[in-house]
Scaffold this motif. Structure first.
Motif, mmCIF file in Angstrom:
data_model
loop_
_atom_site.group_PDB
_atom_site.id
_atom_site.type_symbol
_atom_site.label_atom_id
_atom_site.label_comp_id
_atom_site.label_asym_id
_atom_site.label_seq_id
_atom_site.Cartn_x
_atom_site.Cartn_y
_atom_site.Cartn_z
ATOM 1 N N UNK A 198 0.813 -1.219 0.000
ATOM 2 C CA UNK A 198 0.000 0.000 0.000
ATOM 3 C C UNK A 198 0.847 1.270 0.000
ATOM 4 N N UNK A 199 2.047 1.184 0.544
ATOM 5 C CA UNK A 199 2.894 2.362 0.679
ATOM 6 C C UNK A 199 4.350 1.921 0.782
ATOM 7 N N UNK A 223 10.800 9.890 -3.329
ATOM 8 C CA UNK A 223 10.314 8.792 -4.161
ATOM 9 C C UNK A 223 9.144 8.184 -3.400
ATOM 10 N N UNK A 224 8.005 8.857 -3.510
ATOM 11 C CA UNK A 224 6.839 8.481 -2.727
ATOM 12 C C UNK A 224 5.678 9.399 -3.051
ATOM 13 N N UNK A 225 4.710 9.461 -2.166
ATOM 14 C CA UNK A 225 3.468 10.171 -2.456
ATOM 15 C C UNK A 225 3.604 11.689 -2.470
ATOM 16 N N UNK A 234 -1.005 13.268 -9.764
ATOM 17 C CA UNK A 234 -1.562 12.093 -9.094
ATOM 18 C C UNK A 234 -1.230 10.813 -9.850
ATOM 19 N N UNK A 235 -1.271 10.883 -11.176
ATOM 20 C CA UNK A 235 -0.977 9.702 -11.989
ATOM 21 C C UNK A 235 0.473 9.252 -11.811
ATOM 22 N N UNK A 236 1.386 10.217 -11.727
ATOM 23 C CA UNK A 236 2.801 9.879 -11.531
ATOM 24 C C UNK A 236 3.003 9.250 -10.163
ATOM 25 N N UNK A 237 2.411 9.858 -9.163
ATOM 26 C CA UNK A 237 2.568 9.356 -7.797
ATOM 27 C C UNK A 237 1.954 7.968 -7.615
ATOM 28 N N UNK A 238 0.916 7.684 -8.377
ATOM 29 C CA UNK A 238 0.211 6.404 -8.231
ATOM 30 C C UNK A 238 0.564 5.395 -9.317
ATOM 31 N N UNK A 239 1.555 5.712 -10.131
ATOM 32 C CA UNK A 239 1.930 4.828 -11.239
ATOM 33 C C UNK A 239 2.246 3.423 -10.736
#
Length: 300
Positions: free
Chosen positions: A81-82, A171-173, A201-206
């Motif tokens: 998840x993280x 390198x994270x949210x 958001x798309x980059x962070x959640x890739x």
């Protein structure tokens, strides 16, 4: 010799690129000796017939003594998840690895790939006391690759038409894509967007999207790591974002985060200062705080 600590998917993918491109001798180091040997036997079959280099596997850290460069991809477990899920155990692991490397190596260049990347880069550098210019984390370049890919997909163009794409910070949210400098076919990216938040958001959640389809990423980070290794081994200059312990750069001290640097055969030769807009400066300050809070939360 390039030594790779960790013989999982990422470590072996990096080893494969080094061996198949005849970059240097490779040593795979893993806590399970059989795993390291098995992977080395497999990757050895990718050695070109004209190559003078070899690959070996071991669990013996004393074998690192001839290493010019060490890559750390080891992990205590898979995060779901993280990236900070296993942070405490990862820090314990990285400090132990740092002690072993320092015991057998005088002043190698160390590339960290394990997560949480920025936190582990910080603790490894402090534990080893190696120069901060020789200890850096490879991840912001991967985030930059993802940024460039998302731009190309959004505008249905080749990535070759995109310049100055860059992601820095954690390198994270809280990672910070730098929109203000990007050109798409010589046009400013921001002139083509009404809102930067969706792509951010798309980059962070890739990685979360990728996890829906496979266990973890390996090829992107392996190629970004290999590019740095190739520059180091072949004495080339490379401009790339990496995580490094800062000492006043970007107004930050005693924290490691992704910033643009220039690399040569000796490691980081320059931490580059780039122009950021007001929004990006605020985001970067927040990102550094997130990393520092993680560092301060570690209980050993």
């Amino acid at each position: 010799m390039i030594s790779i600590v960790g013989s999982g998917q990422v470590g072996t993918a990096v080893a494969f690129l080094c061996v198949s491109n005849a970059l240097d001798d490779v040593l795979l180091v893993n806590r399970t000796k059989e795993k390291a040997i098995g992977e080395s036997l497999d990757v050895a079959n990718a050695i070109p017939s004209t190559s003078k280099f070899s690959i070996k596997g071991t669990d013996d850290y004393s074998k690192l003594s001839n290493s010019d460069i060490i890559v750390i991809t080891a992990s205590t477990g898979v995060y779901m998840k993280d990236r900070t899920e296993n942070m405490n155990s990862q820090v314990i692991m990285i400090k132990e690895i740092a002690k072993k490397i320092k015991q057998y190596c005088y002043s190698p260049i160390v590339l960290l790939v394990s997560n949480p990347l920025d936190v582990l880069t910080y603790f490894f550098q402090k534990e080893s006391d190696f120069s901060r210019f020789k200890v850096f984390g490879i991840a912001s370049s991967l985030d930059t690759s993802r940024f460039r890919y998302l731009i190309s997909e959004k505008f249905n163009i080749s990535q070759s038409f995109i310049s100055n794409a860059l992601v820095i910070g954690e390198h994270g949210d809280s990672m910070v894509p730098i929109f203000s400098n990007v050109l798409v076919k010589a046009a400013p990216l921001l002139s083509m967007l009404t809102d930067r938040n969706p792509m951010t958001d798309d980059i962070r959640n890739y990685w979360r999207l990728l996890r829906k389809y496979k266990s973890r990423s390996q090829y992107g980070i392996a190629k970004n790591t290999y590019d740095v290794l190739e520059a180091l081994v072949n004495s080339k200059e490379l401009s790339v974002p990496v995580s490094v312990v800062l000492d006043g750069e970007y107004g930050e001290n005693n924290v490691s985060m992704g910033v643009p640097v220039r690399i040569n055969q000796n490691g980081i030769s320059e931490i580059q200062n780039i122009n950021l807009d007001k929004f990006e400066k605020t985001m970067l300050k927040n990102s550094s705080k997130v990393i520092r809070d993680h560092i301060n939360s570690i209980q050993l």
